[in-house]
Design a protein around this motif. Structure first.
Motif, PDB file in Angstrom:
ATOM      1  N   ASP A  73      90.354  45.195  27.388  1.00 56.00           N
ATOM      2  CA  ASP A  73      91.386  45.566  26.638  1.00 56.00           C
ATOM      3  C   ASP A  73      91.253  46.894  26.214  1.00 56.00           C
ATOM      4  O   ASP A  73      90.289  47.418  26.650  1.00 56.00           O
ATOM      5  CB  ASP A  73      91.094  44.724  24.982  1.00 56.00           C
TER       6      ASP A  73
ATOM      7  N   TYR B  76     108.964  52.282  26.244  1.00 57.40           N
ATOM      8  CA  TYR B  76     107.951  52.441  27.127  1.00 57.40           C
ATOM      9  C   TYR B  76     107.468  51.319  27.846  1.00 57.40           C
ATOM     10  O   TYR B  76     107.026  51.502  29.037  1.00 57.40           O
ATOM     11  CB  TYR B  76     106.896  53.143  26.131  1.00 57.40           C
TER      12      TYR B  76
ATOM     13  N   ARG C  43      95.737  52.234  25.180  1.00 60.54           N
ATOM     14  CA  ARG C  43      94.960  53.403  24.420  1.00 60.54           C
ATOM     15  C   ARG C  43      94.108  54.373  25.094  1.00 60.54           C
ATOM     16  O   ARG C  43      94.468  55.261  25.052  1.00 60.54           O
ATOM     17  CB  ARG C  43      94.175  52.823  23.337  1.00 60.54           C
TER      18      ARG C  43
ATOM     19  N   ASN D  36      93.319  49.240  27.287  1.00 60.06           N
ATOM     20  CA  ASN D  36      93.899  50.156  28.549  1.00 60.06           C
ATOM     21  C   ASN D  36      95.074  50.911  28.273  1.00 60.06           C
ATOM     22  O   ASN D  36      94.967  51.990  28.739  1.00 60.06           O
ATOM     23  CB  ASN D  36      94.219  49.014  29.731  1.00 60.06           C
TER      24      ASN D  36
END
Ligand SMILES: Nc1ncnc2c1ncn2[C@@H]1O[C@H](COP(=O)(O)OP(=O)(O)O)[C@@H](O)[C@H]1O
Ligand SMILES: [Mg+2]
Length: 273
Positions: A181, A213, A185, A183
């Protein structure tokens, strides 16, 4: 432009410099955590980080995510003088970004993922399943990614290079998805390191453009098909879709560039005799 001074170093007035860094930290932290589902607003984010107080009714984890991200930004500024970024730097940053999580064997923090992970995206009103590269491919892929990140740091001469470097490192990082988790950010932090090292301010993806995005990121990885056992970084992203991402990043970078330019102008005025 190798070993250029950070963009904020030319601002002589320390109060102005601190305020600029605070504003950038707030936008970067708010937008990146909001893309990931955090409910704190830009104003909440500033309040939590500046005053150390909580926002009534908002989850504790959302406050911790904001703190973790702001801490990761500080770690990144601390890395700017290092000759290269390393795997150990990535693990420390991941620990900061995911500081709200208690790590366990199924949720490694500060380590590569140990289980396969997937995403589902929508194309033509249907769900498409995408498996990210398998845990056993990650050390090979990430060693290529680190080489690329360190090469980009030495290869940025102008704004176009800066955008190309950012989009390439961002897209390849999320295509690899090396962690369980965080990834997104991590990509939005790490892809800015070569820019910061070359004297440019960071690119920020606005949370208001979240759908745009995520669609462009899906367009970049989708044409590569099944990459679950792929060990060649080049084959994880589509070059044409990457260009679309660059066009968007050029627009998304502008508000931060304008903010820096306005602060530099204000600083020049405050230093005038
Ligand atoms: N189809 C896709 N292919 C590759 N990366 C994707 C895809 N869809 C989303 N992403 C990236 O994955 C991120 C979400 O992954 P995750 O590990 O949960 O990170 P975070 O917890 O920081 O949001 C998104 O922000 C985006 O950067
Ligand atoms: Mg997540």
């Amino acid at each position: 432009m190798i070993d250029a001074k950070p963009f904020f170093s030319q601002i002589k007035n320390i109060s102005l410099r601190k305020e600029l860094l605070r504003a950038i930290r707030n936008h970067w932290t708010h937008d990146s955590t909001a893309i990931e589902g955090n409910t704190l607003t830009l104003g909440d984010t500033d309040f939590v980080l500046s005053e150390g107080l909580t926002i009534a009714g908002k989850p504790l984890t959302h406050h911790q995510e904001v703190y973790g991200h702001a801490k990761a930004i500080e770690l990144i500024y601390g890395l700017l003088d290092a000759p290269e970024i390393t795997e150990a730097d990535l693990f420390l940053l991941h620990q900061a970004v995911l500081s709200e999580h208690v790590a366990d064997i199924y949720y490694p923090v500060g380590k590569w993922k140990t289980e396969p992970n997937y995403t589902f995206y929508v194309r033509e009103e249907a769900s498409v399943e995408h498996e990210y590269p398998h845990p056993k491919t990650i050390p090979t892929l990430m060693s290529q990614w680190l080489q690329r990140a360190n090469a980009w740091t030495k290869g940025i001469g102008n704004r176009d290079d800066a955008i190309h470097s950012y989009t390439d490192l961002h897209a390849t990082f999320v295509a690899i998805h090396p962690f369980i988790d965080g990834n997104g950010r991590m990509a939005r932090l790490l892809a800015n390191i070569p820019l910061l090292k070359n004297g440019f301010p960071p690119i920020n993806i606005p949370s208001a453009q979240r759908l745009d995005y995520l669609n462009v990121i899906a367009d970049i990885t989708a044409p590569c098909g099944d990459v679950s056992l792929q060990t060649d970084l080049e084959r994880l992203i589509d070059a044409d879709a990457l260009k679309q991402f660059s066009v968007k990043c050029q627009q998304w970078w502008q508000p931060i560039i304008d903010l820096v330019d306005r602060t530099i102008a204000k600083d020049a005025k405050s230093n005038a005799p």
